[in-house]
Design an enzyme around this catalytic site. Sequence first.
Site, PDB file in Angstrom:
ATOM      1  N   HIS A 155       7.176   2.902  19.086  1.00 20.46           N
ATOM      2  CA  HIS A 155       6.017   3.238  18.239  1.00 20.46           C
ATOM      3  C   HIS A 155       6.057   4.719  17.835  1.00 20.46           C
ATOM      4  O   HIS A 155       5.134   5.488  18.110  1.00 20.46           O
ATOM      5  CB  HIS A 155       4.697   2.912  18.949  1.00 20.46           C
ATOM      6  CG  HIS A 155       3.535   2.811  18.007  1.00 20.46           C
ATOM      7  ND1 HIS A 155       2.395   2.109  18.295  1.00 20.46           N
ATOM      8  CD2 HIS A 155       3.331   3.312  16.759  1.00 20.46           C
ATOM      9  CE1 HIS A 155       1.544   2.178  17.291  1.00 20.46           C
ATOM     10  NE2 HIS A 155       2.098   2.914  16.341  1.00 20.46           N
ATOM     11  N   GLU A 198       1.593  -2.579  24.176  1.00 18.61           N
ATOM     12  CA  GLU A 198       2.517  -1.466  24.367  1.00 18.61           C
ATOM     13  C   GLU A 198       1.856  -0.351  25.175  1.00 18.61           C
ATOM     14  O   GLU A 198       0.642  -0.155  25.075  1.00 18.61           O
ATOM     15  CB  GLU A 198       3.017  -0.934  23.020  1.00 18.61           C
ATOM     16  CG  GLU A 198       1.915  -0.428  22.108  1.00 18.61           C
ATOM     17  CD  GLU A 198       2.410  -0.024  20.732  1.00 18.61           C
ATOM     18  OE1 GLU A 198       2.004   1.072  20.284  1.00 18.61           O
ATOM     19  OE2 GLU A 198       3.167  -0.777  20.097  1.00 18.61           O
ATOM     20  N   ARG A 248       1.276  -2.924  12.405  1.00 15.34           N
ATOM     21  CA  ARG A 248       0.612  -3.126  13.680  1.00 15.34           C
ATOM     22  C   ARG A 248       1.145  -4.399  14.315  1.00 15.34           C
ATOM     23  O   ARG A 248       1.481  -5.362  13.621  1.00 15.34           O
ATOM     24  CB  ARG A 248      -0.896  -3.256  13.497  1.00 15.34           C
ATOM     25  CG  ARG A 248      -1.595  -1.948  13.215  1.00 15.34           C
ATOM     26  CD  ARG A 248      -1.580  -1.048  14.415  1.00 15.34           C
ATOM     27  NE  ARG A 248      -2.558   0.019  14.299  1.00 15.34           N
ATOM     28  CZ  ARG A 248      -2.430   1.193  14.871  1.00 15.34           C
ATOM     29  NH1 ARG A 248      -1.358   1.453  15.593  1.00 15.34           N
ATOM     30  NH2 ARG A 248      -3.356   2.101  14.752  1.00 15.34           N
ATOM     31  N   GLY A 308       0.830  -1.191   0.000  1.00 19.43           N
ATOM     32  CA  GLY A 308       0.000   0.000   0.000  1.00 19.43           C
ATOM     33  C   GLY A 308       0.865   1.241   0.000  1.00 19.43           C
ATOM     34  O   GLY A 308       2.009   1.223  -0.464  1.00 19.43           O
ATOM     35  N   ARG A 309       0.338   2.329   0.550  1.00 18.39           N
ATOM     36  CA  ARG A 309       1.070   3.602   0.523  1.00 18.39           C
ATOM     37  C   ARG A 309       2.452   3.459   1.168  1.00 18.39           C
ATOM     38  O   ARG A 309       3.465   3.848   0.596  1.00 18.39           O
ATOM     39  CB  ARG A 309       0.279   4.672   1.274  1.00 18.39           C
ATOM     40  CG  ARG A 309      -1.039   5.081   0.631  1.00 18.39           C
ATOM     41  CD  ARG A 309      -1.688   6.160   1.500  1.00 18.39           C
ATOM     42  NE  ARG A 309      -2.954   6.636   0.977  1.00 18.39           N
ATOM     43  CZ  ARG A 309      -4.139   6.120   1.300  1.00 18.39           C
ATOM     44  NH1 ARG A 309      -4.192   5.094   2.141  1.00 18.39           N
ATOM     45  NH2 ARG A 309      -5.246   6.623   0.806  1.00 18.39           N
TER      46      ARG A 309
END
Length: 315
Positions: free
Chosen positions: A281, A263, A234, A154-155
Site C-alpha cells: 500500500h 492490511e 481500495r 477519475g483523476r
Amino acid sequence: MSKPDILQVGPYPDWDQIPLEDAFNMHKYFEAPDASAFLQSVGNSIRGIATRGELGANRAMIEACPNLEVVSVYGVGYDAVDLEACREKGIRVTNTPDVLTNDVADLGVAMMLVQSRGMIGAETWVRDGSWQAKGLYPLKSRVWGKRAGVLGLGRIGFEVAKRLAGFDLEIAYSDITAKDYAPDWTFIADPVELAKRSDFLFVTLAASAQTRHIVNREVIEAVGPDGMIINISRASNIDEAALLDALENKNLGAAALDVFEGEPALNPRFLELDNVLLQPHHASGTVETRKAMGKLVRDNLKAHFAGEDLLTPVL
C-alpha cells in the site's frame, strides 16, 4: 489565541508532525493504551481530526467528540470516514486529491510491467545463480499492443490511461457515464464487458458502499486465464475471496495488488501464490508526494479554523 485541539488518529513523519504541533494541540490517539478512555478524556476539547485514508474516523470516534468541526484525511480515499455521521452533525471533511495522482498512476503501470515481464523472479534468477546454472530465464508476456481496461476514469484512472497509451495499448474504460475528456478511448458501461475485452484490468475507482466488490467473481473470471487485474484503489472494490479462488484455480492469469483487506495482515493465501505481485500500500509513497499530502492536511485544517474556504472539501 489558543491553538485548536486535534485528535491525531495515526502517526505522521516528522516533517508533518512538527508543523502540526506548531499550529495545533495534537492528541495522539494511536499512542493511547486505552483508546476508549483516551477519547473520553479528550473528546470534549477536540475540534478537528487528522487521520489517514485507511484509518478514517468511525461513528463512535466522531460521537466521542461533540465539538468536532472538521476531519482532515491524509489520502485521497475517505471511505473509512463515516460520512453519514459527519453530515448529521455538520462536520466538514477534506482529503488530499491531485497531489498523489501521478505517483499512484506510475506505480500501477510499473506493477503491470513488473508482473508481465516477471521482473521479481528474474532478479532472483540472477542473484541465486540460476542464470549461470540453468541458462535463460523463462519467457514472459509482452505488454505493448494489448488491450487495457480502466475501471473508474477519475483523476487516477485518467493518468493511468495516458501512460498506457504510450505503450500502444488499446484503451477502454468504465465509469458512470462516458467522459468528454477521453474521446480517443472506448467507453464500456458494464464492468463485465470491460473485463472481457481487457488483457489488463486496472481498478482505479473511488471506494463506496456502491462499489464494494464491483470486481466480483464474474468480472474476475471475465478477465480470464491470460489476463491480469491491477488494483491501486481500495481493497473493498474487489471480492478478495473470489480473487484468491481465481488465482489459485488459474481462472485468472495474474494480479498486481497494492491494497488488501485487513492490511497489513493480509490473507496468507496470497503468500502461497506465484501469480500475484504484492505491494505494501505504497502507491503514493514518494517523499515529494507525502510532503505535499501532509501540507494539504495542515492547510485544510488551518483554512477551516481561520474561517476560510477549504482547499479540497469532501463535505
